[in-house]
Design a protein around this motif. Sequence first.
Motif, mmCIF file in Angstrom:
data_model
loop_
_atom_site.group_PDB
_atom_site.id
_atom_site.type_symbol
_atom_site.label_atom_id
_atom_site.label_comp_id
_atom_site.label_asym_id
_atom_site.label_seq_id
_atom_site.Cartn_x
_atom_site.Cartn_y
_atom_site.Cartn_z
ATOM 1 N N LYS A 229 30.290 62.391 53.706
ATOM 2 C CA LYS A 229 31.092 61.515 54.821
ATOM 3 C C LYS A 229 30.862 62.963 56.099
ATOM 4 O O LYS A 229 30.803 63.888 56.270
ATOM 5 C CB LYS A 229 32.560 61.520 54.599
ATOM 6 C CG LYS A 229 32.160 60.371 53.432
ATOM 7 C CD LYS A 229 33.992 60.217 52.683
ATOM 8 C CE LYS A 229 33.884 59.372 51.585
ATOM 9 N NZ LYS A 229 34.826 58.967 51.292
ATOM 10 N N HIS A 230 31.308 62.457 57.108
ATOM 11 C CA HIS A 230 31.300 62.729 58.671
ATOM 12 C C HIS A 230 30.621 64.333 58.942
ATOM 13 O O HIS A 230 30.653 65.439 58.884
ATOM 14 C CB HIS A 230 32.685 63.920 58.506
ATOM 15 C CG HIS A 230 34.078 63.397 58.955
ATOM 16 N ND1 HIS A 230 34.208 61.433 59.426
ATOM 17 C CD2 HIS A 230 34.192 63.173 57.585
ATOM 18 C CE1 HIS A 230 35.127 60.968 58.100
ATOM 19 N NE2 HIS A 230 36.107 62.206 57.384
ATOM 20 N N ILE A 231 29.619 63.536 58.690
ATOM 21 C CA ILE A 231 28.291 64.636 59.038
ATOM 22 C C ILE A 231 28.536 65.511 59.625
ATOM 23 O O ILE A 231 27.948 66.641 59.516
ATOM 24 C CB ILE A 231 26.850 63.382 58.627
ATOM 25 C CG1 ILE A 231 26.606 62.987 56.972
ATOM 26 C CG2 ILE A 231 25.590 64.392 59.153
ATOM 27 C CD1 ILE A 231 25.636 61.957 57.229
ATOM 28 N N GLN A 232 28.169 64.734 61.235
ATOM 29 C CA GLN A 232 27.973 65.920 62.657
ATOM 30 C C GLN A 232 28.837 67.076 62.570
ATOM 31 O O GLN A 232 29.015 67.292 63.139
ATOM 32 C CB GLN A 232 28.287 64.732 63.989
ATOM 33 C CG GLN A 232 26.676 64.267 64.148
ATOM 34 C CD GLN A 232 26.590 63.440 65.099
ATOM 35 O OE1 GLN A 232 27.277 63.195 66.095
ATOM 36 N NE2 GLN A 232 25.953 62.238 65.392
ATOM 37 N N GLU A 233 30.139 66.431 61.807
ATOM 38 C CA GLU A 233 31.052 66.949 61.573
ATOM 39 C C GLU A 233 31.017 68.312 60.678
ATOM 40 O O GLU A 233 31.401 69.801 60.755
ATOM 41 C CB GLU A 233 32.640 66.784 61.032
ATOM 42 C CG GLU A 233 33.276 65.681 62.566
ATOM 43 C CD GLU A 233 33.583 66.288 64.419
ATOM 44 O OE1 GLU A 233 33.951 67.173 64.666
ATOM 45 O OE2 GLU A 233 33.018 65.513 64.625
ATOM 46 N N TYR A 234 30.527 68.413 59.179
ATOM 47 C CA TYR A 234 29.867 68.938 59.309
ATOM 48 C C TYR A 234 29.363 70.363 59.242
ATOM 49 O O TYR A 234 29.537 71.498 59.533
ATOM 50 C CB TYR A 234 29.453 68.786 58.024
ATOM 51 C CG TYR A 234 28.943 69.321 56.666
ATOM 52 C CD1 TYR A 234 29.713 70.471 56.096
ATOM 53 C CD2 TYR A 234 27.490 69.907 55.934
ATOM 54 C CE1 TYR A 234 28.997 71.065 55.221
ATOM 55 C CE2 TYR A 234 26.913 70.102 55.791
ATOM 56 C CZ TYR A 234 27.980 71.326 54.775
ATOM 57 O OH TYR A 234 26.975 72.063 53.785
ATOM 58 N N VAL A 235 28.128 69.445 60.385
ATOM 59 C CA VAL A 235 27.218 70.370 60.740
ATOM 60 C C VAL A 235 27.588 71.110 61.810
ATOM 61 O O VAL A 235 27.126 72.780 62.193
ATOM 62 C CB VAL A 235 26.017 69.751 61.230
ATOM 63 C CG1 VAL A 235 24.919 70.371 62.250
ATOM 64 C CG2 VAL A 235 25.356 69.189 59.584
ATOM 65 N N LYS A 236 28.549 70.376 62.546
ATOM 66 C CA LYS A 236 28.948 71.504 63.426
ATOM 67 C C LYS A 236 29.788 72.566 63.182
ATOM 68 O O LYS A 236 30.304 73.985 64.335
ATOM 69 C CB LYS A 236 30.388 70.192 64.581
ATOM 70 C CG LYS A 236 30.899 71.085 65.849
ATOM 71 C CD LYS A 236 32.109 69.991 66.478
ATOM 72 C CE LYS A 236 32.653 70.917 67.359
ATOM 73 N NZ LYS A 236 33.746 69.729 67.876
ATOM 74 N N VAL A 265 14.219 69.160 48.279
ATOM 75 C CA VAL A 265 14.376 68.160 49.690
ATOM 76 C C VAL A 265 15.381 67.000 49.559
ATOM 77 O O VAL A 265 14.935 66.082 48.436
ATOM 78 C CB VAL A 265 13.045 68.333 50.128
ATOM 79 C CG1 VAL A 265 13.872 67.535 51.332
ATOM 80 C CG2 VAL A 265 12.433 68.942 50.660
ATOM 81 N N LEU A 266 16.509 67.022 49.671
ATOM 82 C CA LEU A 266 17.825 65.328 49.847
ATOM 83 C C LEU A 266 17.881 65.246 50.970
ATOM 84 O O LEU A 266 17.738 63.967 51.017
ATOM 85 C CB LEU A 266 18.834 66.410 49.150
ATOM 86 C CG LEU A 266 18.891 66.722 47.774
ATOM 87 C CD1 LEU A 266 19.957 66.699 46.712
ATOM 88 C CD2 LEU A 266 17.265 65.767 46.320
ATOM 89 N N GLY A 267 17.823 66.156 51.740
ATOM 90 C CA GLY A 267 17.388 64.866 52.948
ATOM 91 C C GLY A 267 18.876 64.420 53.291
ATOM 92 O O GLY A 267 20.090 64.308 52.809
ATOM 93 N N CYS A 268 19.207 63.425 54.483
ATOM 94 C CA CYS A 268 20.152 62.368 54.957
ATOM 95 C C CYS A 268 19.764 61.160 54.710
ATOM 96 O O CYS A 268 18.384 61.313 55.695
ATOM 97 C CB CYS A 268 21.299 62.893 55.799
ATOM 98 S SG CYS A 268 23.020 61.802 56.010
ATOM 99 N N VAL A 273 23.210 58.665 59.421
ATOM 100 C CA VAL A 273 22.747 59.843 60.861
ATOM 101 C C VAL A 273 21.919 58.855 62.084
ATOM 102 O O VAL A 273 21.271 58.436 61.390
ATOM 103 C CB VAL A 273 22.054 60.989 59.913
ATOM 104 C CG1 VAL A 273 20.718 60.803 59.633
ATOM 105 C CG2 VAL A 273 21.996 62.543 61.170
ATOM 106 N N ASP A 274 22.047 59.277 63.288
ATOM 107 C CA ASP A 274 21.121 59.053 64.084
ATOM 108 C C ASP A 274 20.538 61.025 64.923
ATOM 109 O O ASP A 274 21.454 61.531 65.002
ATOM 110 C CB ASP A 274 22.390 58.609 65.067
ATOM 111 C CG ASP A 274 21.496 58.630 66.589
ATOM 112 O OD1 ASP A 274 20.075 58.452 66.297
ATOM 113 O OD2 ASP A 274 21.894 58.271 68.044
ATOM 114 N N PRO A 275 18.928 60.682 64.071
ATOM 115 C CA PRO A 275 18.590 62.405 64.695
ATOM 116 C C PRO A 275 18.871 62.754 66.156
ATOM 117 O O PRO A 275 18.923 63.449 66.144
ATOM 118 C CB PRO A 275 17.526 61.394 64.225
ATOM 119 C CG PRO A 275 17.424 60.169 64.452
ATOM 120 C CD PRO A 275 18.415 59.235 63.980
#
Length: 909
Positions: A229-236, A265-268, A273-275
Amino acid sequence: MEANQCPVVVEPSYPDLVINVGEVTLGEENRKKLQKIQRDHEKERVMQAACALLNSGGGVIRMAKKVEHPVEMGLDLEQSLRELIQSSDLQAFFETKQQGRRFYIFVKSWSSGPFPEDGSVKPRLCSLSSSLYRRSETSVRSMDSREAFCFLKAKKRKAKILEEGPFHKIHKGIHQELPNSDPADPNSDPADPNSDPADPIFQKDYLEYGEILPFPESQLVEFKQFSTKHIQEYVKKIIPEYVPAFANTGGGYLFIGVDDKSRKVLGCAKENVDPDSLRRKIEKAIYKLPCVHFCQPQRPITFTLKIVDVLKRGELYGYACMIRVKPFCCAVFSEAPNSWIVEDKYVCSLTTEKWVGMMTDTDPDLLQLSKDFECQLSLSSGPPLSRPVYSKKGLEHKKELQQLLFSVPPGYLRYTPESLWRDLTSEHEGLGELINKQMQPFFRGILIFSRSWAVDLNLQEKPGVICDALLIAQNSTPILYTILREQDAEGQDYCTRTAFTLKQKLVNMGGYTGKVCVKAKVLCLRPESSAEALEASMSPMDYPASYSLAGTEHMEALLQSLVIVLLGFRSLLSDQLGCEVLNLLTAKQYEILSRSLRKNRELFVHGLPGSGKTIIAINIMEKIRNVFHCEEKRILYVCENQPLRNFISHKNICQAETRKTFLRENFEHIQHIVIDEAQNFRTEDGDWYGKAKTITRRAKDGPGILWIFLDYFQTSHLDCSGLPPLSDQYSIEELTRIVRNADPIAKYLQKEMQVVRNNPSFNIPTGCLEVLLEAEWSQGVQGTLQIKKHLTVEQIMTYVADTCRRFFERGYSPKDVAVLVSTAKEVEHYKYELLKAMRKKRVVQLSDACDMLGDHIVLDSVRRFSGLERNIVFGIHPRTADPAILPNILICLASRAKQHLYIFPWGGH
């Protein structure tokens, strides 16, 4: 710096920094019952205050507790304080006291030096977090203050090596010649495919779902899986840790979308996600990282970001993220360091740049320029806000000055200065009895009187104060007494403010590293009530016993810091070095500056060449401002030449004018006048002395100040100077110690002054040159004196250019050099030839003395350079129309050179 919302409460009756952090839950069991968010919030307030006080000279944290009875602080608070000072010895910096519902933490100032546990060097600042990360095998580690200090010092040192290395002398752009290298390790480029197993994977445009990458996590590789969840926040969130860690530790790769244990490799999944949006988010997070440079190119962090497809049985399943980070030349932070300081009565967080600047601050490299200075206070052992202090070799060390001015007697209490004590007791009946009664409890130490300790500390004088007295006594904290003529409600505020300033300066300027406070006590000579002492109401608590001075060693250490506070002044080297450096006055200079301005409204200061007349003139103008509560525009500084006028104007302490302007203009707003280099004044444009006396005597509330500085040995003309006869200069002080010049230059000055004394010109009054018999020179200062005869103009210019080039290679700068000729007209005559020789040697450009602060060699006349100085001086063809004053001109020339003097006589004579 950004102001935090926690104000520093400097209580009107409390002469110390007191930070009120409000109510805090105390006691181990009580704190365990708190919700984590509240516990952390309370701890944060206490720790910010502790950090700020450690970094700002010490003070007191005041907090309210919910219970009346005594209670322990709490293990989490104690542990955080230990982590802050990186020591288990809390009492070295923190002591506590409780009074009812108030809980106090007494904080001693932080100071550099070795840790007692292991001898390693302390960082210059305390910090709750450095916000610096590094790689440690397969992990990311936050650097504590000690590690960050060593890391930054190493980066700064390596940047300097690159900047000053052999290639730098050929090409200043050495960094541009090594685009793929880390300055800290030229062989650490992780993108080299021969030494980097991760590079082939990074070069791919897609990855297979479930494929196992052929390399493990390592110093150079980190695997992370996307959060569900909250992929972009996690990366940030992870970017500010991992990217700086790689940048600070040789570079590396961050693979997001790879399981760290199986390397699969599992990716998302693509629907989560929007690349493009993810790319923007990552780039923004990286560009936001604070970067600090010690090197010149100042490039941003270098990284390559790839968001690649993850295929599952040939179909697009989702995306993986790969970030390659190059080694960074200097330091990359995750955010601004969590470090605090007191500024303008607020607790402020330090910016990244300010924090790094303070952490890596070092003593200036004076020894590279000169062997003439001795360090009195080093940044390597001082509090965070202290500045380096140097004295000229051969002059008194701070310890010698302390013994001379403030010696601690054996077995009794000494009043000093004795002359001031006699004057005060004769002027004010009953003062002796009042002071003696106050001193009855004290059996050993020193009581230092001043007509205004506030003025001594660069604060404004208060009317109605008879005097102030500072007690430094055994088994007592320092106490500042203010004696009033009559009761005054503002007297306590004055005493407390003065004591507060003194305490701060003893630590932050004087470099005192022990536990210290200064109590404030107001006495009234004729109180309206029966009480003889109006003691400033202290806080409901008192300082711990460790704040009292235990014996001679402690008293003398504090008094040596006091010497720096009272005798320290901003060195003229500061502008040259680009950092604040303090020098110390001599005992005689301090004695002159300590004179009562109200009793010495007109004074003639006769000073031998290089005895520090201009330094005293600068300091006395600052004192005038505080004694008479006047603005800078009410004080006028007058000298003969424009370059010295410009030099003083830059200090913003007065209005500065030349003699000609002084005689031409009206100065209706001026109350006080300081005249410098008066021996070179003339009466050709009018009676300057008469005008100065008229201006300073016209005020209704009494005469203003008229101090005149002169040196008859440097009289450079045969006209009437306009000075009153020596017999009419009723109040005279003499400066007989030459403190500026190196030994060979001082000996040359002595010889030429003897020539002038034996054959004075007719405009020099009889008897004024006998001061030479009392002359002293500071011994042991190495330097150069060379007199080069029989050289052509071309040979002279080549010699000057070659010598300058050699000095620059040794670390000197153009700011160190002056080339002086006889007259202003001759400047243009020699300028072309000198520029031509210097261009051949690739030496810098020239300018006149009007811009003394510019980065250039000064070319000007001896007369126009009067009152100024440089480390290296070349005197080309010094001569005069009348040979009778040639020795005077040679004295003027030689006294301008601090270290190295080269004279090229006219015609070889």
